[in-house]
Design a protein around this motif. Structure first.
Motif, PDB file in Angstrom:
ATOM      1  N   GLN A  72       0.864  -1.175   0.000  1.00 16.76           N
ATOM      2  CA  GLN A  72       0.000   0.000   0.000  1.00 16.76           C
ATOM      3  C   GLN A  72       0.904   1.229   0.000  1.00 16.76           C
ATOM      4  O   GLN A  72       1.806   1.341   0.837  1.00 16.76           O
ATOM      5  CB  GLN A  72      -0.885  -0.028   1.250  1.00 16.76           C
ATOM      6  CG  GLN A  72      -1.931   1.024   1.312  1.00 16.76           C
ATOM      7  CD  GLN A  72      -2.781   0.849   2.551  1.00 16.76           C
ATOM      8  OE1 GLN A  72      -2.266   0.726   3.660  1.00 16.76           O
ATOM      9  NE2 GLN A  72      -4.081   0.809   2.365  1.00 16.76           N
ATOM     10  N   ASP A  73       0.677   2.117  -0.938  1.00 20.31           N
ATOM     11  CA  ASP A  73       1.495   3.326  -1.070  1.00 20.31           C
ATOM     12  C   ASP A  73       2.979   2.993  -1.197  1.00 20.31           C
ATOM     13  O   ASP A  73       3.836   3.678  -0.639  1.00 20.31           O
ATOM     14  CB  ASP A  73       1.268   4.276   0.116  1.00 20.31           C
ATOM     15  CG  ASP A  73      -0.172   4.741   0.234  1.00 20.31           C
ATOM     16  OD1 ASP A  73      -0.826   4.918  -0.826  1.00 20.31           O
ATOM     17  OD2 ASP A  73      -0.651   4.903   1.366  1.00 20.31           O
ATOM     18  N   GLY A  74       3.280   1.894  -1.907  1.00 19.19           N
ATOM     19  CA  GLY A  74       4.661   1.517  -2.154  1.00 19.19           C
ATOM     20  C   GLY A  74       5.358   0.859  -0.979  1.00 19.19           C
ATOM     21  O   GLY A  74       6.564   0.649  -1.019  1.00 19.19           O
ATOM     22  N   GLU A  75       4.605   0.559   0.081  1.00 16.99           N
ATOM     23  CA  GLU A  75       5.199  -0.064   1.263  1.00 16.99           C
ATOM     24  C   GLU A  75       4.527  -1.395   1.569  1.00 16.99           C
ATOM     25  O   GLU A  75       3.321  -1.556   1.388  1.00 16.99           O
ATOM     26  CB  GLU A  75       5.061   0.843   2.484  1.00 16.99           C
ATOM     27  CG  GLU A  75       5.872   2.109   2.391  1.00 16.99           C
ATOM     28  CD  GLU A  75       5.785   2.922   3.652  1.00 16.99           C
ATOM     29  OE1 GLU A  75       6.837   3.401   4.085  1.00 16.99           O
ATOM     30  OE2 GLU A  75       4.687   3.071   4.208  1.00 16.99           O
ATOM     31  N   LEU A  76       5.328  -2.307   2.044  1.00 18.98           N
ATOM     32  CA  LEU A  76       4.838  -3.598   2.487  1.00 18.98           C
ATOM     33  C   LEU A  76       4.248  -3.400   3.872  1.00 18.98           C
ATOM     34  O   LEU A  76       4.885  -2.816   4.751  1.00 18.98           O
ATOM     35  CB  LEU A  76       6.007  -4.585   2.526  1.00 18.98           C
ATOM     36  CG  LEU A  76       5.719  -6.054   2.664  1.00 18.98           C
ATOM     37  CD1 LEU A  76       4.814  -6.557   1.549  1.00 18.98           C
ATOM     38  CD2 LEU A  76       7.026  -6.837   2.670  1.00 18.98           C
ATOM     39  N   ARG A  77       3.018  -3.853   4.042  1.00 18.46           N
ATOM     40  CA  ARG A  77       2.322  -3.664   5.325  1.00 18.46           C
ATOM     41  C   ARG A  77       1.695  -4.967   5.775  1.00 18.46           C
ATOM     42  O   ARG A  77       1.203  -5.742   4.959  1.00 18.46           O
ATOM     43  CB  ARG A  77       1.197  -2.632   5.197  1.00 18.46           C
ATOM     44  CG  ARG A  77       1.676  -1.257   4.855  1.00 18.46           C
ATOM     45  CD  ARG A  77       0.493  -0.316   4.637  1.00 18.46           C
ATOM     46  NE  ARG A  77       0.956   0.996   4.260  1.00 18.46           N
ATOM     47  CZ  ARG A  77       1.205   1.967   5.133  1.00 18.46           C
ATOM     48  NH1 ARG A  77       1.006   1.760   6.406  1.00 18.46           N
ATOM     49  NH2 ARG A  77       1.646   3.130   4.713  1.00 18.46           N
ATOM     50  N   ARG A  78       1.682  -5.145   7.068  1.00 21.58           N
ATOM     51  CA  ARG A  78       1.014  -6.279   7.684  1.00 21.58           C
ATOM     52  C   ARG A  78      -0.483  -5.974   7.743  1.00 21.58           C
ATOM     53  O   ARG A  78      -0.881  -4.846   8.050  1.00 21.58           O
ATOM     54  CB  ARG A  78       1.571  -6.415   9.099  1.00 21.58           C
ATOM     55  CG  ARG A  78       1.366  -7.699   9.727  1.00 21.58           C
ATOM     56  CD  ARG A  78       2.167  -7.703  11.024  1.00 21.58           C
ATOM     57  NE  ARG A  78       1.955  -8.951  11.681  1.00 21.58           N
ATOM     58  CZ  ARG A  78       2.597  -9.340  12.743  1.00 21.58           C
ATOM     59  NH1 ARG A  78       3.507  -8.563  13.272  1.00 21.58           N
ATOM     60  NH2 ARG A  78       2.346 -10.495  13.285  1.00 21.58           N
ATOM     61  N   VAL A  79      -1.314  -6.945   7.427  1.00 18.92           N
ATOM     62  CA  VAL A  79      -2.767  -6.767   7.490  1.00 18.92           C
ATOM     63  C   VAL A  79      -3.207  -7.040   8.920  1.00 18.92           C
ATOM     64  O   VAL A  79      -2.881  -8.076   9.488  1.00 18.92           O
ATOM     65  CB  VAL A  79      -3.496  -7.727   6.513  1.00 18.92           C
ATOM     66  CG1 VAL A  79      -4.993  -7.651   6.696  1.00 18.92           C
ATOM     67  CG2 VAL A  79      -3.105  -7.409   5.079  1.00 18.92           C
ATOM     68  N   ARG A  80      -3.893  -6.110   9.489  1.00 18.45           N
ATOM     69  CA  ARG A  80      -4.422  -6.261  10.851  1.00 18.45           C
ATOM     70  C   ARG A  80      -5.888  -6.628  10.729  1.00 18.45           C
ATOM     71  O   ARG A  80      -6.715  -5.816  10.382  1.00 18.45           O
ATOM     72  CB  ARG A  80      -4.285  -4.971  11.655  1.00 18.45           C
ATOM     73  CG  ARG A  80      -2.894  -4.396  11.680  1.00 18.45           C
ATOM     74  CD  ARG A  80      -1.995  -5.173  12.558  1.00 18.45           C
ATOM     75  NE  ARG A  80      -0.681  -4.526  12.605  1.00 18.45           N
ATOM     76  CZ  ARG A  80       0.354  -5.040  13.189  1.00 18.45           C
ATOM     77  NH1 ARG A  80       0.275  -6.210  13.783  1.00 18.45           N
ATOM     78  NH2 ARG A  80       1.491  -4.405  13.193  1.00 18.45           N
ATOM     79  N   HIS A  81      -6.173  -7.905  10.965  1.00 13.42           N
ATOM     80  CA  HIS A  81      -7.550  -8.378  10.861  1.00 13.42           C
ATOM     81  C   HIS A  81      -8.338  -7.980  12.098  1.00 13.42           C
ATOM     82  O   HIS A  81      -7.837  -8.079  13.214  1.00 13.42           O
ATOM     83  CB  HIS A  81      -7.590  -9.893  10.697  1.00 13.42           C
ATOM     84  CG  HIS A  81      -7.029 -10.348   9.386  1.00 13.42           C
ATOM     85  ND1 HIS A  81      -7.710 -10.211   8.205  1.00 13.42           N
ATOM     86  CD2 HIS A  81      -5.838 -10.911   9.080  1.00 13.42           C
ATOM     87  CE1 HIS A  81      -6.974 -10.684   7.227  1.00 13.42           C
ATOM     88  NE2 HIS A  81      -5.827 -11.111   7.729  1.00 13.42           N
ATOM     89  N   VAL A  82      -9.556  -7.545  11.872  1.00 13.23           N
ATOM     90  CA  VAL A  82     -10.441  -7.194  12.966  1.00 13.23           C
ATOM     91  C   VAL A  82     -11.592  -8.179  12.937  1.00 13.23           C
ATOM     92  O   VAL A  82     -12.274  -8.336  11.916  1.00 13.23           O
ATOM     93  CB  VAL A  82     -10.980  -5.741  12.815  1.00 13.23           C
ATOM     94  CG1 VAL A  82     -11.932  -5.410  13.919  1.00 13.23           C
ATOM     95  CG2 VAL A  82      -9.821  -4.759  12.757  1.00 13.23           C
ATOM     96  N   SER A  83     -11.800  -8.866  14.033  1.00 13.97           N
ATOM     97  CA  SER A  83     -12.912  -9.827  14.076  1.00 13.97           C
ATOM     98  C   SER A  83     -14.173  -9.095  14.502  1.00 13.97           C
ATOM     99  O   SER A  83     -14.160  -8.223  15.367  1.00 13.97           O
ATOM    100  CB  SER A  83     -12.600 -10.981  15.033  1.00 13.97           C
ATOM    101  OG  SER A  83     -12.399 -10.483  16.325  1.00 13.97           O
ATOM    102  N   HIS A  84     -15.263  -9.467  13.877  1.00  9.66           N
ATOM    103  CA  HIS A  84     -16.553  -8.883  14.187  1.00  9.66           C
ATOM    104  C   HIS A  84     -17.425  -9.918  14.864  1.00  9.66           C
ATOM    105  O   HIS A  84     -17.505 -11.057  14.408  1.00  9.66           O
ATOM    106  CB  HIS A  84     -17.234  -8.378  12.901  1.00  9.66           C
ATOM    107  CG  HIS A  84     -16.460  -7.298  12.221  1.00  9.66           C
ATOM    108  ND1 HIS A  84     -16.515  -5.996  12.617  1.00  9.66           N
ATOM    109  CD2 HIS A  84     -15.589  -7.341  11.184  1.00  9.66           C
ATOM    110  CE1 HIS A  84     -15.716  -5.281  11.843  1.00  9.66           C
ATOM    111  NE2 HIS A  84     -15.146  -6.074  10.967  1.00  9.66           N
ATOM    112  N   PRO A  85     -18.079  -9.538  15.959  1.00 11.40           N
ATOM    113  CA  PRO A  85     -18.947 -10.514  16.666  1.00 11.40           C
ATOM    114  C   PRO A  85     -20.166 -10.892  15.872  1.00 11.40           C
ATOM    115  O   PRO A  85     -20.618 -10.322  14.990  1.00 11.40           O
ATOM    116  CB  PRO A  85     -19.332  -9.791  17.947  1.00 11.40           C
ATOM    117  CG  PRO A  85     -18.933  -8.358  17.808  1.00 11.40           C
ATOM    118  CD  PRO A  85     -18.035  -8.257  16.619  1.00 11.40           C
TER     119      PRO A  85
END
Length: 85
Positions: A72-85
């Motif tokens: 994203q925007d030329g940078e490698l990023r870790r995906v932060r998953h958000v769990s939904h109840p």
């Protein structure tokens, strides 16, 4: 290749290298910056064998396929998953 075997050391298996890459993604960075972080980290941890860049690139393929990293925007990023109840 993905998992350790007789011919693939545990620190060189793609799943292990992918985990090592994720440790380097506490902050986003370019692919080359993350590669540099990884090689420095592995050196500090006295990993018994070096990995070539193409093996690092394969580990990124595994991480992309698993949906845990994005560029994203030329940078490698870790995906932060958000769990939904």
């Amino acid at each position: 290749m993905l998992l350790p075997s007789k011919s693939i050391a545990s620190d060189q298996a793609l799943i292990a290298v992918g985990a090592q890459v994720l440790l380097q993604l506490e902050s986003p960075g370019s692919v080359s910056a993350v590669w540099q972080r990884l090689t420095t980290w592995r050196s500090k941890k006295n990993m018994p064998s070096a990995i070539p860049f193409w093996w690092f690139a394969l580990s990124l393929d595994v991480l992309f396929a698993a949906g845990v990293v994005v560029i994203q925007d030329g940078e490698l990023r870790r995906v932060r998953h958000v769990s939904h109840p």
